[in-house]
Scaffold this motif. Structure first.
Motif, PDB file in Angstrom:
ATOM      1  N   THR A  46       0.851  -1.182   0.000  1.00 27.55           N
ATOM      2  CA  THR A  46       0.000   0.000   0.000  1.00 27.55           C
ATOM      3  C   THR A  46       0.889   1.235   0.000  1.00 27.55           C
ATOM      4  N   LEU A  48       0.908   5.226   0.886  1.00 24.62           N
ATOM      5  CA  LEU A  48       0.156   6.250   1.605  1.00 24.62           C
ATOM      6  C   LEU A  48       0.783   7.622   1.396  1.00 24.62           C
ATOM      7  N   PHE A  67      -4.041   9.595   3.133  1.00 20.29           N
ATOM      8  CA  PHE A  67      -4.099   9.409   4.587  1.00 20.29           C
ATOM      9  C   PHE A  67      -3.382  10.589   5.231  1.00 20.29           C
ATOM     10  N   SER A  76      -5.080   3.920   9.251  1.00 22.04           N
ATOM     11  CA  SER A  76      -4.270   2.721   9.008  1.00 22.04           C
ATOM     12  C   SER A  76      -4.735   1.551   9.863  1.00 22.04           C
ATOM     13  N   ILE A  86       3.765  -1.232   3.795  1.00 20.14           N
ATOM     14  CA  ILE A  86       3.283   0.133   3.570  1.00 20.14           C
ATOM     15  C   ILE A  86       4.451   1.009   3.137  1.00 20.14           C
ATOM     16  N   LEU A 103       3.563   5.214  12.294  1.00 18.43           N
ATOM     17  CA  LEU A 103       3.035   3.902  11.915  1.00 18.43           C
ATOM     18  C   LEU A 103       3.756   2.783  12.663  1.00 18.43           C
TER      19      LEU A 103
END
Length: 162
Positions: A46, A48, A67, A76, A86, A103
């Protein structure tokens, strides 16, 4: 003189039995790392974009998700497993590092910072989308596969010489 089929079998047996694998996720990834992974065709990642929505709407990496930094962790956690690969980028490398740290602190195990962000992505003429991108003429090599591969190789050489 040996039978040609025997020679072919010997040659094949001498080669290592290697299964190709996609590039690994790196904590700090170049745009070439991400592009290589996408070209591999691996869907298990993914991208972001943590910049403000207006900046995202104007231009972003093709396929990136919006995001914003203030919603990053909550969105998330609600949308991804903590093992998900990610790739994250912000307005600059400091913002990108901040997003990656958030994150990781939230429990995400595979987070890569895209060094140079959108500007670096555009510098290698990788695909983007957004309002300004729809109004910008694509580079001359955009629709010619051979020229696009040559351009990508050339930009990788420049990156590796730094």
């Amino acid at each position: 003189m040996e039978n040609p089929q025997d020679l072919i079998k010997k040659a094949k047996d001498a080669l290592p039995n290697v299964t190709p694998t996609p590039p690994d996720l790196k904590k700090e990834s170049s745009v070439h790392d991400l592009k290589s992974r996408l070209e591999w065709g691996e869907p298990a990642l993914t991208i972001l974009d943590t910049r403000p929505r207006e900046a995202f709407n104007n231009s972003h990496i093709l396929g990136a998700m919006d995001f914003p930094m203030d919603e990053l962790v909550e969105l998330s956690k609600n949308n991804f497993e903590t093992q998900r690969d990610i790739y994250v980028y912000g307005a600059n490398d400091a913002e990108t590092a901040e997003a990656a740290t958030k994150l990781r602190q939230a429990g995400f195990q595979s987070v890569a910072e895209i060094k140079g962000g959108l500007d670096a992505w555009k510098a290698i003429a990788a695909p983007t989308e957004g309002i300004s991108d729809s109004r910008t003429e694509p580079p001359s090599h955009a629709y010619n596969v051979a020229e696009n591969v040559a351009f990508h190789a050339k930009t990788q050489e420049i990156d590796f010489k730094k």
